[in-house]
Design a protein around this motif. Sequence first.
Motif, PDB file in Angstrom:
ATOM      1  N   SER A 293      -2.156 -12.670   5.594  1.00 34.03           N
ATOM      2  CA  SER A 293      -3.501 -12.716   5.024  1.00 34.03           C
ATOM      3  C   SER A 293      -4.065 -11.294   4.936  1.00 34.03           C
ATOM      4  O   SER A 293      -3.740 -10.429   5.765  1.00 34.03           O
ATOM      5  CB  SER A 293      -4.408 -13.609   5.865  1.00 34.03           C
ATOM      6  N   ASN A 294      -4.856 -11.095   3.959  1.00 35.12           N
ATOM      7  CA  ASN A 294      -5.509  -9.788   3.737  1.00 35.12           C
ATOM      8  C   ASN A 294      -4.523  -8.637   3.598  1.00 35.12           C
ATOM      9  O   ASN A 294      -4.835  -7.498   3.945  1.00 35.12           O
ATOM     10  CB  ASN A 294      -6.505  -9.465   4.867  1.00 35.12           C
TER      11      ASN A 294
ATOM     12  N   PHE B 106      -3.531  -6.955   1.156  1.00 35.51           N
ATOM     13  CA  PHE B 106      -3.885  -5.855   0.249  1.00 35.51           C
ATOM     14  C   PHE B 106      -5.226  -5.188   0.588  1.00 35.51           C
ATOM     15  O   PHE B 106      -5.634  -4.249  -0.102  1.00 35.51           O
ATOM     16  CB  PHE B 106      -3.902  -6.370  -1.197  1.00 35.51           C
ATOM     17  N   ALA B 107      -5.909  -5.708   1.626  1.00 37.91           N
ATOM     18  CA  ALA B 107      -7.277  -5.228   1.885  1.00 37.91           C
ATOM     19  C   ALA B 107      -7.363  -3.708   2.085  1.00 37.91           C
ATOM     20  O   ALA B 107      -8.244  -3.066   1.494  1.00 37.91           O
ATOM     21  CB  ALA B 107      -7.875  -5.977   3.074  1.00 37.91           C
ATOM     22  N   PRO B 108      -6.484  -3.090   2.883  1.00 37.87           N
ATOM     23  CA  PRO B 108      -6.628  -1.626   3.055  1.00 37.87           C
ATOM     24  C   PRO B 108      -6.434  -0.858   1.750  1.00 37.87           C
ATOM     25  O   PRO B 108      -7.173   0.095   1.472  1.00 37.87           O
ATOM     26  CB  PRO B 108      -5.527  -1.287   4.074  1.00 37.87           C
TER      27      PRO B 108
ATOM     28  N   ILE C 284      -6.894  -1.983  -1.323  1.00 35.70           N
ATOM     29  CA  ILE C 284      -8.031  -2.257  -2.220  1.00 35.70           C
ATOM     30  C   ILE C 284      -9.219  -1.369  -1.834  1.00 35.70           C
ATOM     31  O   ILE C 284      -9.903  -0.821  -2.699  1.00 35.70           O
ATOM     32  CB  ILE C 284      -8.438  -3.752  -2.163  1.00 35.70           C
ATOM     33  N   ALA C 285      -9.443  -1.211  -0.535  1.00 33.66           N
ATOM     34  CA  ALA C 285     -10.581  -0.385  -0.084  1.00 33.66           C
ATOM     35  C   ALA C 285     -10.437   1.044  -0.603  1.00 33.66           C
ATOM     36  O   ALA C 285     -11.417   1.653  -1.061  1.00 33.66           O
ATOM     37  CB  ALA C 285     -10.669  -0.407   1.446  1.00 33.66           C
ATOM     38  N   THR C 286      -9.227   1.575  -0.562  1.00 36.25           N
ATOM     39  CA  THR C 286      -9.018   2.945  -1.045  1.00 36.25           C
ATOM     40  C   THR C 286      -9.246   3.030  -2.547  1.00 36.25           C
ATOM     41  O   THR C 286      -9.896   3.961  -3.047  1.00 36.25           O
ATOM     42  CB  THR C 286      -7.587   3.416  -0.697  1.00 36.25           C
TER      43      THR C 286
ATOM     44  N   LYS D 156     -11.056   1.082  -4.414  1.00 38.93           N
ATOM     45  CA  LYS D 156     -12.488   0.930  -4.723  1.00 38.93           C
ATOM     46  C   LYS D 156     -13.250   2.225  -4.443  1.00 38.93           C
ATOM     47  O   LYS D 156     -14.168   2.587  -5.184  1.00 38.93           O
ATOM     48  CB  LYS D 156     -13.083  -0.241  -3.932  1.00 38.93           C
TER      49      LYS D 156
ATOM     50  N   TYR E 186     -14.647  -1.594 -10.847  1.00 36.47           N
ATOM     51  CA  TYR E 186     -13.442  -2.327 -10.407  1.00 36.47           C
ATOM     52  C   TYR E 186     -13.582  -3.750 -10.924  1.00 36.47           C
ATOM     53  O   TYR E 186     -14.317  -4.555 -10.370  1.00 36.47           O
ATOM     54  CB  TYR E 186     -13.390  -2.291  -8.885  1.00 36.47           C
TER      55      TYR E 186
ATOM     56  N   ASP F  56      -7.981  -7.350 -10.110  1.00 36.32           N
ATOM     57  CA  ASP F  56      -6.691  -6.870  -9.623  1.00 36.32           C
ATOM     58  C   ASP F  56      -5.617  -7.919  -9.837  1.00 36.32           C
ATOM     59  O   ASP F  56      -5.898  -9.087 -10.103  1.00 36.32           O
ATOM     60  CB  ASP F  56      -6.766  -6.444  -8.152  1.00 36.32           C
TER      61      ASP F  56
ATOM     62  N   GLU G 125       2.188 -10.921  -3.246  1.00 34.97           N
ATOM     63  CA  GLU G 125       2.889 -10.759  -1.967  1.00 34.97           C
ATOM     64  C   GLU G 125       4.294 -11.354  -2.072  1.00 34.97           C
ATOM     65  O   GLU G 125       4.606 -12.064  -3.037  1.00 34.97           O
ATOM     66  CB  GLU G 125       2.100 -11.470  -0.863  1.00 34.97           C
TER      67      GLU G 125
END
Length: 192
Positions: free
Chosen positions: A134-135, A137-139, A141-143, A145, A155, A158, A162
Amino acid sequence: MRVIGIAGSPRREGNTDLLLGEVMRGAASRGAEIKTIFLRDLKIAPCDHCDVCLGTGRCKIMDDMQAVYDEVSRADRLVLASPLHFLGLTAQTKTMVDRFQALWAQKYRIGQPTLEKRRARKGIFVSVGARKTSNLFAPAIATVKALFAVLDIKYTGDLLLEGVDEKGAILKNPVVMDQAFIAGQQLAGETE
Ligand SMILES: Cc1cc2nc3c(=O)[nH]c(=O)nc-3n(C[C@H](O)[C@H](O)[C@H](O)COP(=O)(O)O)c2cc1C
């Protein structure tokens, strides 16, 4: 409508290259002028935090990043494609991202954004990762954004997949390849 794709994988014709290719084909099918930049073919040095850009708004390092600044500033749409490497963007992609510190400086310290304000700039992020958590791609995506905010790029979405690991594995998923083509059409077709 000028659409720039940035291919951030070190692997030629790997999964993100293939997905990005479909996004760009979709954009071209809507009449967009397209260009893909393959970061692995460029010589881009990492930011050395010399802070020269805080005073000048420009990066003093004269390498292939200068052409990337130019391409991105002329783009109406940006498609940033990078697989996950240790949960983040690839080294090639992150090196480029850090060099946009010069535009951060231009915008927030000098108060003179070089990017043409009149353009409604939009962008999407394309990524794949081998794992299924889970999550995932979160790190990354944060970069992305954070980068888009500096570049005044909205943005708008996307394409994240996975469980994709071997070179070309993405081709076993024609549905997502179709989605990539449609994402390119939508990106180039949006006028607002
Ligand atoms: C150095 C390295 C680090 C990686 N780290 C991750 C990771 O943290 N999470 C993950 O899901 N996949 C990870 N992968 C797997 C890649 O994301 C996966 O193989 C992907 O399909 C590669 O895409 P490409 O063909 O576009 O290069 C890593 C691969 C490499 C080479």
